[in-house]
Design an enzyme around this catalytic site. Structure first.
Site, PDB file in Angstrom:
ATOM      1  N   HIS A 233      66.219 149.270  20.842  1.00 13.65           N
ATOM      2  CA  HIS A 233      65.412 148.627  21.879  1.00 13.65           C
ATOM      3  C   HIS A 233      64.939 149.642  22.918  1.00 13.65           C
ATOM      4  O   HIS A 233      63.742 149.741  23.211  1.00 13.65           O
ATOM      5  CB  HIS A 233      66.235 147.522  22.552  1.00 13.65           C
ATOM      6  CG  HIS A 233      65.541 146.877  23.708  1.00 13.65           C
ATOM      7  ND1 HIS A 233      64.875 145.673  23.593  1.00 13.65           N
ATOM      8  CD2 HIS A 233      65.389 147.261  25.006  1.00 13.65           C
ATOM      9  CE1 HIS A 233      64.340 145.363  24.769  1.00 13.65           C
ATOM     10  NE2 HIS A 233      64.647 146.306  25.642  1.00 13.65           N
ATOM     11  N   GLU A 234      65.883 150.392  23.466  1.00  8.10           N
ATOM     12  CA  GLU A 234      65.516 151.339  24.519  1.00  8.10           C
ATOM     13  C   GLU A 234      64.628 152.454  23.983  1.00  8.10           C
ATOM     14  O   GLU A 234      63.739 152.942  24.687  1.00  8.10           O
ATOM     15  CB  GLU A 234      66.767 151.917  25.182  1.00  8.10           C
ATOM     16  CG  GLU A 234      67.640 150.885  25.889  1.00  8.10           C
ATOM     17  CD  GLU A 234      66.898 150.086  26.951  1.00  8.10           C
ATOM     18  OE1 GLU A 234      65.870 150.566  27.462  1.00  8.10           O
ATOM     19  OE2 GLU A 234      67.348 148.974  27.273  1.00  8.10           O
TER      20      GLU A 234
ATOM     21  N   HIS B 153      61.069 151.559  24.143  1.00 10.00           N
ATOM     22  CA  HIS B 153      60.445 151.859  25.438  1.00 10.00           C
ATOM     23  C   HIS B 153      60.031 153.329  25.508  1.00 10.00           C
ATOM     24  O   HIS B 153      58.975 153.668  26.046  1.00 10.00           O
ATOM     25  CB  HIS B 153      61.420 151.575  26.578  1.00 10.00           C
ATOM     26  CG  HIS B 153      61.639 150.123  26.872  1.00 10.00           C
ATOM     27  ND1 HIS B 153      60.607 149.228  27.064  1.00 10.00           N
ATOM     28  CD2 HIS B 153      62.790 149.406  27.021  1.00 10.00           C
ATOM     29  CE1 HIS B 153      61.104 148.034  27.333  1.00 10.00           C
ATOM     30  NE2 HIS B 153      62.427 148.104  27.311  1.00 10.00           N
TER      31      HIS B 153
ATOM     32  N   HIS C  17      56.851 153.791  23.725  1.00 12.85           N
ATOM     33  CA  HIS C  17      55.742 153.239  24.515  1.00 12.85           C
ATOM     34  C   HIS C  17      55.300 154.261  25.561  1.00 12.85           C
ATOM     35  O   HIS C  17      54.110 154.507  25.759  1.00 12.85           O
ATOM     36  CB  HIS C  17      56.207 151.944  25.183  1.00 12.85           C
ATOM     37  CG  HIS C  17      55.098 151.070  25.669  1.00 12.85           C
ATOM     38  ND1 HIS C  17      55.315 149.841  26.243  1.00 12.85           N
ATOM     39  CD2 HIS C  17      53.744 151.234  25.681  1.00 12.85           C
ATOM     40  CE1 HIS C  17      54.163 149.294  26.576  1.00 12.85           C
ATOM     41  NE2 HIS C  17      53.192 150.125  26.249  1.00 12.85           N
TER      42      HIS C  17
END
EC number: 3.4.24.16
Length: 704
Positions: free
Chosen positions: A497-498, A501, A504
């Protein structure tokens, strides 16, 4: 969680509400005062330094303020009739980049430095700069020139992203109250400064908390030997247990002694209780007062205006509808947990009180997983040594997104355990950015999991592109003698998940720093990272992420199948808890006079069906309330509607490692950063309006 670390574009990961957005930006024609210190803004370089002393942090903070104010003053003194796009808006945007990079070096160390004095100096720098941000964001002279530019500029002759920048600048000026009388502006400014300091202190208190409990081996019943061996032993043959995640969750999930779990849960949810309760009692009314002065009914209405949800009524309807749909599932899960508790109490001679206590929840949810799916996370984690998981994760992301990662030798980092990687486009070899991995807990370190944007990937005044830089900061268990750090499957999910980021942040290619990386709507920012969590529930991906730490053997296929099947275990209660937190957040930001602890207790009983422990105040430990998610915690569930729709309609349908779909995702979702609205990016990717069907399926529910 995305820790929003760009002062000019952020809100945190991060610590975000403690950041006041640098609403107005700075300028090109007045660059001369900054030339002496702007060499580090050269294209293609990571220019961040992590060796500044407390004295240097203080000195550079004052220098940055003086230099930046000089730029603002120069732009503010432009004759209104002489204002052009180049000497006003573009000038402001150019200087903003320098400010962001320098500010990062001054305020990020508070989250990661091993030196308490450096952390303290960094925190003070953050406070000082946040006050300055507010001063500059409320410069009416700058606002007047930007409004004049919007009224007189030929908008068709500037690029769409520049037009968006202009529109957002005017919008932010109005949201700062610059159209209001001077006395109202001053009142807002004063309250904003106080709010900023309160947010910074709230998270500092949590980061610096060093509470620990002491237990005998008998009191740690059923915890595995490797966990016990990793603990610090006290003089009286007892063991020191901190409230950091690598200690807290193993105890809550596996310790069979109810009193031990009760003490841990009580301590965990009374962290910083006194000081942070006082902060919330000051912060919430201040937010409400500012919103009222700006013409909004509540603080929640104020923040939601800029999100995809747009209104509190839509958020309330979404949460209430989901809560009702999950109610039968939650009741069934609670009944099963109670049956497990009753049986265990009878077998072990414990008193059975006929209810699920807060300290029972993690323990019996873990038992549910083990009984229904034969999943033992303590056994499974032996197949997830951190080196293997990291290699597999990096390989999957490289293959999926058309990238290549190279570890930087002898990198300049803030701790010897931190590593640095360079990211290149695989097809062209173009360097896109760099990321740090900071994986293990330390004293004073940010104690959750988050991605910090450190250097924006945007255009520089000469047209070249600045290297985007991010840091992934988590707290996995430390390696111990003869045994590497081993991750539970939920930690592998957090890692994915991290890192979503991080991608992104790195893959966004915008013109302006304000739109770089994860600077999208708060209720959209989790979409890309949540979508990528799906890979840790795919058997082929799990094979790439796992290998037994002793002999290198793979996980047996039948165990992988059980692990994937366990995705829906406890999903009712887990989602209901997210709804509780979202409702508490909404309540506190629509009625600031409510007592936070009482409101949390009410929703725990009404929605989750598990009472909060009397004497605790979970909201005082809830970093999101002071970390950029104020009035917006619902965004985690809201975002999942979009992330699941993307995954099931495209990746699941066409192959989750399909490079064409991966590049489509990179180009349409990651690359635009915040230069487009989140809903526009989503519709470009889906080629239709999003719907809830995949999201409801992921929760074990049928779509209507």
């Amino acid at each position: 969680m995305i820790a929003r670390c760009f002062s000019a574009v952020r809100g945190l990961h991060r610590v975000g509400g403690s950041r006041i957005l640098f609403k107005m930006t700075l300028g090109r024609e007045v660059m001369s005062p900054l030339q002496a210190v702007s060499s580090y803004t050269a294209a293609g370089r990571n220019v961040l330094r992590w060796d500044l002393s407390p004295e240097q942090i203080k000195t550079r903070t004052e220098e940055l303020i003086a230099q930046t104010k000089q730029v603002y003053d120069s732009v503010g003194m432009l004759d209104i009739k002489d204002v052009t796009y180049e000497n006003c808006l573009q000038a402001l945007a150019d200087v903003e980049v320098k400010y962001i990079v320098e500010r990062t070096m001054l305020d990020f160390p508070q989250h990661v430095s091993t030196d308490r004095e450096v952390r303290a100096a960094s925190t003070e720098a953050d406070k000082r700069l946040s006050r300055f941000d507010i001063e500059m964001s409320m410069r009416e002279d700058i606002f007047q020139r930007i409004v004049h530019l919007q009224e007189t500029c030929d908008l068709e002759k500037i690029k769409p992203e520049a037009r968006r920048y202009l529109e957002k600048s005017v919008k932010m000026g109005r949201r700062n109250g610059l159209h209001l009388p001077e006395e109202v502006q001053n009142e807002i400014k004063s309250m904003k400064k106080r709010m900023s300091e309160l947010c910074i202190d709230f998270n500092k208190n949590l980061n610096e908390d060093d509470t620990f409990l002491v237990f005998s081996k008998a009191e740690l019943g059923a915890l595995p030997d490797d966990f016990i061996d990793s603990l610090e032993k006290m003089d009286d043959d007892k063991y020191k247990i901190t409230l950091k995640y690598p200690h807290y969750f193993p105890v809550m999930k596996k310790c069979c002694i109810p009193e031990t779990r009760r003490r841990m849960e009580m301590a965990f949810n009374t962290r910083c209780k006194e000081e942070n309760t006082v902060i919330l009692q000051q912060l919430l009314p201040l937010r409400a007062q500012v919103a009222k002065l700006l013409g909004y009914s509540t603080h929640a209405d104020f923040v939601l205006e800029m999100n995809t949800a747009k209104s509190t009524s839509r958020v309330t309807a979404f949460l209430d509808d989901l809560s009702q749909k999950l109610k039968p599932l939650g009741e069934a899960e609670r009944e099963f947990i109670l049956s497990l508790k009753k049986k265990e109490c009878e077998e072990k001679g414990f008193e059975y009180d006929g209810k699920i206590n807060a300290w029972d929840l993690h323990y019996y949810m873990t038992q549910t997983e083990e009984l229904k799916y034969s999943i033992d996370q303590e056994f499974i984690k032996e197949y997830f040594p951190i080196e293997v998981v990291t290699e597999g994760l990096l390989n999957i992301y490289q293959e999926l997104l058309g990238l290549s990662f190279e570890q930087v030798a002898d990198a300049h980092v803030w701790n010897p355990s931190v590593t640095l990687y360079t990211v290149k486009d695989k097809a062209t070899g173009e360097v896109l950015g760099q990321f740090y991995l900071d994986l293990y807990p330390r004293e004073g370190k940010y104690n959750h999991a988050a991605c910090f944007g450190l250097q924006p990937g945007c255009l520089l005044p000469d047209g070249s592109r600045m290297l985007s830089v991010a840091a992934l900061v988590v707290n996995f268990s430390q390696p111990v003698a003869g045994r590497p750090s081993l991750l539970r499957h939920d930690e592998v999910r957090t890692y994915f998940h991290e890192f979503g980021h991080v991608m992104h942040q790195i893959c966004a290619q915008t013109d302006f720093a304000r739109f770089s990386g994860t600077n999208v709507e708060t209720d959209f920012v989790e979409v890309p990272s949540q979508m990528l969590e799906n890979w840790v529930w795919d058997i082929d991906s799990l094979r790439r992420l796992s290998k037994h730490y002793k002999d290198g053997n793979p996980i047996a296929d039948d165990l992988l199948e059980k692990l994937v099947a366990s995705r829906l275990v406890n999903t009712g209660l887990l989602t209901l808890r997210q709804i509780v937190l979202s409702k508490v957040d909404q309540s506190l930001h629509t009625n600031s006079s409510l007592d936070a602890a009482s409101e949390y207790a009410r929703y725990c009983t009404d929605i989750l069906g598990v009472a909060a422990t009397p004497g605790t105040n979970m909201p005082a430990t809830f970093g999101h309330l002071a970390g950029g998610y104020d009035g917006q915690y619902y965004g985690y569930l809201w975002s999942e509607v979009f992330s699941m729709d993307m995954f099931y309609s495209c990746f699941k349908k066409e192959g989750i490692m399909n490079p064409e779909v991966g590049m489509k995702y990179r180009n349409l979702i990651l690359r635009p950063g915040g230069s487009l609205d989140g809903m526009d990016m989503l519709q470009n990717f889906l080629q239709r309006e999003p719907n809830q069907k995949a999201f409801l399926m992921s929760r074990g529910l049928q779509a209507p």
